[in-house]
Write a protein that holds these residues in place. Structure first.
Motif, mmCIF file in Angstrom:
data_model
loop_
_atom_site.group_PDB
_atom_site.id
_atom_site.type_symbol
_atom_site.label_atom_id
_atom_site.label_comp_id
_atom_site.label_asym_id
_atom_site.label_seq_id
_atom_site.Cartn_x
_atom_site.Cartn_y
_atom_site.Cartn_z
ATOM 1 N N ALA A 87 39.034 -2.675 -26.816
ATOM 2 C CA ALA A 87 39.802 -3.223 -25.694
ATOM 3 C C ALA A 87 38.884 -3.935 -24.712
ATOM 4 C CB ALA A 87 40.545 -2.101 -24.966
ATOM 5 N N CYS A 88 37.651 -3.458 -24.624
ATOM 6 C CA CYS A 88 36.712 -3.930 -23.613
ATOM 7 C C CYS A 88 35.900 -5.129 -24.069
ATOM 8 C CB CYS A 88 35.760 -2.793 -23.270
ATOM 9 S SG CYS A 88 34.802 -2.269 -24.721
ATOM 10 N N ARG A 89 36.238 -5.718 -25.226
ATOM 11 C CA ARG A 89 35.326 -6.728 -25.789
ATOM 12 C C ARG A 89 35.283 -8.024 -24.973
ATOM 13 N NH1 ARG A 89 40.039 -6.889 -28.785
ATOM 14 N NH2 ARG A 89 40.647 -8.908 -29.688
ATOM 15 N N VAL A 90 34.110 -8.610 -24.953
ATOM 16 C CA VAL A 90 33.887 -9.890 -24.275
ATOM 17 C C VAL A 90 32.981 -10.739 -25.164
ATOM 18 C CG1 VAL A 90 34.012 -9.117 -21.877
ATOM 19 C CG2 VAL A 90 31.838 -8.977 -23.094
ATOM 20 N N SER A 91 32.994 -12.051 -24.923
ATOM 21 C CA SER A 91 32.055 -12.907 -25.648
ATOM 22 C C SER A 91 30.833 -13.118 -24.780
ATOM 23 C CB SER A 91 32.683 -14.268 -25.950
ATOM 24 O OG SER A 91 33.835 -14.106 -26.725
ATOM 25 N N VAL A 92 29.675 -12.798 -25.341
ATOM 26 C CA VAL A 92 28.419 -13.015 -24.627
ATOM 27 C C VAL A 92 27.555 -13.886 -25.534
ATOM 28 C CG1 VAL A 92 26.412 -11.915 -23.565
ATOM 29 C CG2 VAL A 92 28.636 -10.742 -23.552
ATOM 30 N N ILE A 127 17.417 -18.323 -12.459
ATOM 31 C CA ILE A 127 17.028 -16.940 -12.138
ATOM 32 C C ILE A 127 17.754 -15.993 -13.095
ATOM 33 C CG2 ILE A 127 17.131 -15.110 -10.388
ATOM 34 C CD1 ILE A 127 17.226 -17.461 -8.323
ATOM 35 N N HIS A 128 16.991 -15.173 -13.801
ATOM 36 C CA HIS A 128 17.596 -14.206 -14.732
ATOM 37 C C HIS A 128 18.581 -13.316 -13.962
ATOM 38 C CE1 HIS A 128 18.271 -11.493 -17.934
ATOM 39 N NE2 HIS A 128 17.674 -10.485 -17.324
ATOM 40 N N THR A 129 19.823 -13.246 -14.453
ATOM 41 C CA THR A 129 20.875 -12.560 -13.698
ATOM 42 C C THR A 129 21.678 -11.626 -14.589
ATOM 43 O OG1 THR A 129 21.065 -14.493 -12.284
ATOM 44 C CG2 THR A 129 22.921 -12.952 -12.243
ATOM 45 N N LEU A 130 21.893 -10.426 -14.079
ATOM 46 C CA LEU A 130 22.746 -9.470 -14.796
ATOM 47 C C LEU A 130 24.076 -9.367 -14.080
ATOM 48 C CD1 LEU A 130 20.285 -6.521 -15.483
ATOM 49 C CD2 LEU A 130 21.151 -8.201 -17.131
ATOM 50 N N ALA A 131 25.157 -9.252 -14.857
ATOM 51 C CA ALA A 131 26.472 -8.985 -14.275
ATOM 52 C C ALA A 131 26.981 -7.706 -14.905
ATOM 53 C CB ALA A 131 27.418 -10.136 -14.573
ATOM 54 N N SER A 132 27.618 -6.850 -14.113
ATOM 55 C CA SER A 132 28.184 -5.617 -14.646
ATOM 56 C C SER A 132 29.686 -5.840 -14.783
ATOM 57 C CB SER A 132 27.892 -4.458 -13.701
ATOM 58 O OG SER A 132 28.489 -3.298 -14.193
ATOM 59 N N LEU A 133 30.174 -5.808 -16.023
ATOM 60 C CA LEU A 133 31.549 -6.243 -16.281
ATOM 61 C C LEU A 133 32.545 -5.093 -16.194
ATOM 62 C CD1 LEU A 133 30.870 -8.656 -19.274
ATOM 63 C CD2 LEU A 133 30.640 -9.065 -16.821
ATOM 64 N N ASN A 134 33.668 -5.364 -15.536
ATOM 65 C CA ASN A 134 34.691 -4.321 -15.394
ATOM 66 C C ASN A 134 35.928 -4.671 -16.201
ATOM 67 O OD1 ASN A 134 35.229 -6.498 -13.824
ATOM 68 N ND2 ASN A 134 35.801 -5.359 -12.003
ATOM 69 N N PHE A 150 25.347 -7.386 -18.693
ATOM 70 C CA PHE A 150 24.978 -8.436 -19.637
ATOM 71 C C PHE A 150 24.318 -9.572 -18.868
ATOM 72 C CE2 PHE A 150 28.578 -6.281 -21.596
ATOM 73 C CZ PHE A 150 28.112 -6.077 -22.889
ATOM 74 N N ASP A 151 23.645 -10.442 -19.626
ATOM 75 C CA ASP A 151 23.083 -11.655 -19.063
ATOM 76 C C ASP A 151 24.247 -12.511 -18.533
ATOM 77 O OD1 ASP A 151 22.113 -14.189 -18.628
ATOM 78 O OD2 ASP A 151 20.691 -14.112 -20.300
ATOM 79 N N ALA A 152 24.324 -12.638 -17.222
ATOM 80 C CA ALA A 152 25.483 -13.284 -16.597
ATOM 81 C C ALA A 152 25.630 -14.735 -17.029
ATOM 82 C CB ALA A 152 25.362 -13.202 -15.084
ATOM 83 N N HIS A 153 24.529 -15.364 -17.415
ATOM 84 C CA HIS A 153 24.604 -16.779 -17.783
ATOM 85 C C HIS A 153 25.224 -16.977 -19.155
ATOM 86 C CE1 HIS A 153 21.053 -17.353 -14.813
ATOM 87 N NE2 HIS A 153 22.208 -17.214 -14.210
ATOM 88 N N LYS A 154 25.370 -15.876 -19.899
ATOM 89 C CA LYS A 154 25.914 -16.005 -21.257
ATOM 90 C C LYS A 154 27.348 -15.488 -21.374
ATOM 91 C CE LYS A 154 21.571 -15.812 -23.751
ATOM 92 N NZ LYS A 154 20.640 -14.819 -24.285
#
Ligand code: FAD
Ligand code: FAD
Ligand code: SF4
Ligand code: SF4
Ligand code: FES
Lengths: 497, 280
Positions: free
Chosen positions: B223-228, B204-211, B242-246
């Motif tokens: 400072a806020c960088r993440v690997s997607v 299921i396509h899933t979005l996560a909102s990152l804090n 972002f796409d939570a699966h990535k």
């Protein structure tokens, strides 16, 4: 202004009686025998533990002595080296004649922030590089930067806080986006023409890189604030916490009656190297490190913002940003504060003075080396980096010899903090909010000779047009754009009569 | 200066603040956030805009007390001023009619979830919302969520309210029961990590909102960088969704801990200073 800066003008100026007389008072030979003034500096082992300004400034005697060195050349090549065409011999001769406030007036003709430029311009590749002493005598150039700083500081401390003459207010609203040197210059110039100017700034404080980037020990914040205050006193309004393109769009501002815009949003985006482990905690961009310290009070216990430092701090890069970061890390208690640069000392783009100061302060330099991977402890915090050695090969497009990897030369260094200072890219917020705006493949904004973008009424300058450049180039753009905006609006006003 | 118009506690550690910020109220969309600084010695902290009133020119924030800044903020009252508020930041949530949307919020993630639930409903979706908390006293925004959800499931770790269990269990039950076209998860990083693993199982396509930790919120510091999906992204400008699966949640968790020691020190010093005041 610019158009007056031709040889005829310099010649006429130079022929004025008082300058003729002054020139003849001391023989040229005697002038060239004087050795260049040395800037008094705070003790390296004291200053590397504090925020004291490193350069203490010349005394009046020193400044006058140095002013004697300037030959008041018939062809003042130094001026060619200054991006805003400061009339260098004229201001130095006012100084020599003892009229220091007069000298300050000369500086203000072309440069609204001389106290700042005197401190941060890379003089050794600009004005001083073109000085007769360097070009023809193979001696050290006249200390133009030091004198500029002296005159501007003297005027601030002794003169009345005057503001330039302003035209009658015309009620026409102009918007400036960004309060770095480009934005401040445009605002000051437009105020002189009588416009109703508002500067919008995304951060909570004004000054752009002058505040969040360049540290206190090199450019005291009080000096930047003094200059900003002068512009405020000229009637310019400043709105902080306002991101044009987010808080409101340019279209929204047009509706509020702004007729022309100057985009000076800078090159604030940090580049990373995209090597394995670069996102471990403890690895940060120079922008993050410097902003936390300079803008947020990080490291000062009265402030809530934390900042990462460590005993072994490595800064990647060789520009001004790298030098500012490494010296800041040292001041925050690093035992080893190391510059890692992929070329040699000779190719380093930082100002010569900063490199000299850094060496005096005990900064280590690992040249001809580049990181290839980072490693971390079980909590994901960086503790080691793998480095590979380089050697210089053929010159590249920039004319500098290209660093080439030495195969099999990898070795590891223990680190507990890494700061990445390998350049910046243009801030994309404005470009994204106006899709029809023409940009280059580097995401900088395209402008014409008057600094106008592809959209009429929308001007741009400074790092957003040039990529990471210098304070004085940003200011030069500001002056040009103000003139361009003035003609644009005047043409528009008359067309509508 | 930004005036606080209204302030109330929604639960023991969660407060709602209504703040005068007319430009932001007008420009904001679901998914946007602001960055604020309480006073001149304060740090810049990001908070989601949970609601806005364009007429009144106000925005609402819902803040959970976790450290010094959030405590200071929760101690402020109507009539006080916040020195700096900037926004709206980030990309707005892409809202469209996809069919059935499963929205899951854990802890204070419920606050940023609310504007998305609201917008998803208004776009014509069938919205199933799960809100999870450790116990009944920590459940927030229940009525607001119910108003915009076709179904609201409340879950607590200890079973003191709604269904006992973890948010992932609730999600799985819904997924097995009916066709879900899209999921959105917001909460602590660990929760999002496991919620993403759950929806991945069912594709299921899933979005996560990152804090993540932030400083400027405009792409200036990293400072806020993440690997997607193996690529470095800046949450403040490329996200926060972002796409939570990535998303590499493990890396995000370690980066969130970057200032932990210093923050705990600051926090203890702050608590001590508060105690000193109350003793006087
Ligand atoms: C650490 C460091 C050291 C340096 N040292 C030197 C030096 O010694 N000498 C030298 O000549 N140069 C130096 N430079 C380079 C110099 O500072 C820059 O070239 C110069 O500041 C560019 O000016 P600017 O006005 O174009 O942009 P900036 O100074 O970058 O200012 C841009 C401003 O615009 C704001 N902004 C961005 N987007 C928006 C928006 N959408 N809405 C509202 N506001 C917005 C930003 O917050 C910022 O305040 C240094 C740079 C750095 C980072
Ligand atoms: C885009 C975005 C939207 C957000 N929206 C909200 C919101 O609507 N309501 C809300 O209450 N919070 C929200 N947050 C989180 C909020 O910014 C942090 O809780 C706040 O910065 C903590 O500050 P502090 O000084 O009180 O705590 P700190 O002293 O900074 O931290 C205390 C403890 O919390 C941990 N921590 C710090 N920052 C975070 C974080 N971002 N997430 C999880 N743990 C953290 C630290 O590791 C530390 O252990 C959001 C964050 C982002 C990036
Ligand atoms: S503005 Fe800079 S380049 Fe020009 S004279 Fe002054 S120090 Fe030299
Ligand atoms: S070139 Fe040098 S010596 Fe000649 S006028 Fe300029 S500063 Fe003076
Ligand atoms: S918060 Fe600084 S780049 Fe995202």
């Amino acid at each position: 202004m610019e158009e007056e800066l031709n040889e005829e003008y310099y010649k006429a100026e130079r022929k004025t009686e008082w300058r003729d007389k002054l020139r003849k008072e001391i023989k040229a030979k005697e002038r060239t025998d004087i050795s260049r003034v040395r800037m008094p500096e705070a003790d390296p082992n004291v200053r590397n533990k504090s925020n004291l300004e490193v350069n203490k400034g010349l005394t009046l005697e020193m400044a006058i002595a140095e002013s004697h060195r300037c030959l008041d050349c018939a062809v003042p090549t130094c001026i060619i080296g200054c991006p805003v065409g400061t009339n260098i011999p004229k201001f130095i001769k006012y100084l020599e004649a003892g009229d220091i406030l007069g000298a300050a007036e000369v500086l203000k003709e072309n440069n609204s922030l001389p106290a700042i430029c005197g401190r941060v311009c890379p003089q050794e590749i600009q004005c001083e590089a073109q000085c007769f002493y360097v070009k023809k005598l193979s001696k050290e150039g006249a200390a133009i930067g030091h004198l500029e700083r002296f005159v501007a500081d003297y005027a601030r401390e002794h003169g009345e806080a005057t503001i330039p003459a302003l035209a009658e207010p015309n009620g026409i609203k102009m918007a400036v986006i960004g309060s770095g040197p480009a934005g401040l210059t445009v605002a000051g110039e437009l105020a002189k023409f009588g416009y109703d100017v508002t500067v919008f700034e995304a951060l909570h404080d004004l000054g752009g890189v002058l505040k969040y980037g360049i540290p206190e020990f090199r450019l005291p914040k009080s000096i930047v604030d003094y200059e900003i205050n002068t512009i405020k006193n000229m009637g310019v309004k400043f709105i902080t916490n306002f991101i044009v393109g987010k808080t409101a769009s340019i279209a929204d501002l047009k509706e509020e009656g702004y007729v022309a815009f100057f985009i000076a949003s800078g090159a604030g985006l940090p580049n990373f190297m995209n090597i394995p482990g670069e996102n471990y905690s403890g690895i940060q961009s120079a922008n993050e490190f410097l902003t936390r310290v300079n803008l947020m009070g990080g490291g000062n216990k009265d402030f809530d913002t934390p900042v990462h430092t460590g005993k072994n701090v490595v800064i990647i890069g060789g520009g001004n940003t790298a030098m500012d970061s490494v010296r800041t890390a040292k001041r925050m208690g690093a035992e080893r504060a190391i510059i890692m640069y992929r070329r040699t000392m000779e190719e380093m783009p930082a100002r010569a003075e900063e490199i000299k100061h850094a060496i005096e302060e005990g900064i280590e330099f690992i040249n001809l080396a580049s990181p290839i991977e980072y490693f971390a402890d079980e909590r994901g915090k960086v503790n080691k980096m793998r480095v590979q050695k380089m050697e210089l090969g053929e010159p590249d497009a920039s004319g500098r010899r290209r660093p080439v990897v030495i195969k099999g030369s990898e070795y590891d260094i223990d680190v507990d903090s890494v700061v990445i200072a390998v350049g910046v890219s243009p801030n994309p917020i404005i470009q994204q909010s106006i899709p029809e705006l023409e940009i280059t493949k580097w995401n900088t904004i395209k402008v014409d000779g008057n600094m106008m973008t592809s959209i009429p009424g929308l001007f741009a300058g400074g790092d957003i047009v040039r990529g990471g450049a210098t304070v004085i180039l940003a200011m030069g753009d500001g002056r040009k754009a103000a003139a361009g905006m003035h003609s644009f609006v005047q043409a528009d006003v008359f067309a509508n009569i | 200066m930004f005036k606080i118009i209204e302030k109330k506690f929604l639960s023991e550690n969660v407060a709602k603040l209504v703040i005068e910020a007319p430009y932001i109220a007008k420009s904001r969309r679901a998914g946007h956030f602001i960055i604020l600084r309480i006073d001149k010695n304060g740090e810049r902290i990001p908070l989601t805009i949970s609601d806005a009133d364009v007429e009144k020119g106000t925005i609402s924030l819902i803040v959970q007390r976790v450290g010094v800044s959030s405590h200071k903020l929760c101690a402020m009252n109507a009539g006080n001023f916040i020195l700096d508020v900037v926004g709206p930041l980030g990309k707005a949530t892409h809202i469209s009619n996809v069919g059935t949307v499963l929205c899951a919020g854990g802890g204070v993630g419920v606050a940023p979830l609310f504007p998305i639930v609201q917008a998803m409903k208004l776009a014509g979706n069938r919205v199933i919302t799960i809100i999870a908390a450790r116990n009944k006293d920590l459940v927030i925004l229940e009525n607001e969520m119910a108003e915009y959800s076709d179904e609201l499931i409340v879950m607590t770790d200890d079973g003191s309210k709604g269904t006992k269990g973890l948010v992932t269990q609730g999600m799985e039950e819904v997924i097995l029961r009916e066709k879900i076209h899209q999921a959105i998860v917001i909460g602590p990083a660990v929760m999002m990590k496991f919620a993403a693993l759950t929806t991945k199982k069912y594709d299921i396509h899933t979005l996560a909102s990152l804090n993540t930790i932030m400083v400027d919120g405009t792409g200036m510091c990293g400072a806020c960088r993440v690997s997607v999906g193996g690529k470095t992204e800046f949450v403040c400008v490329d996200g926060p969704e972002f796409d939570a699966h990535k998303v590499n949640f493990d890396e995000m968790l370690s980066r969130l801990g970057a200032y932990k020691d210093k923050e705990s020190e600051n926090y203890e010093a702050y608590v001590k200073s508060c105690e000193a005041v109350s003793l006087n």
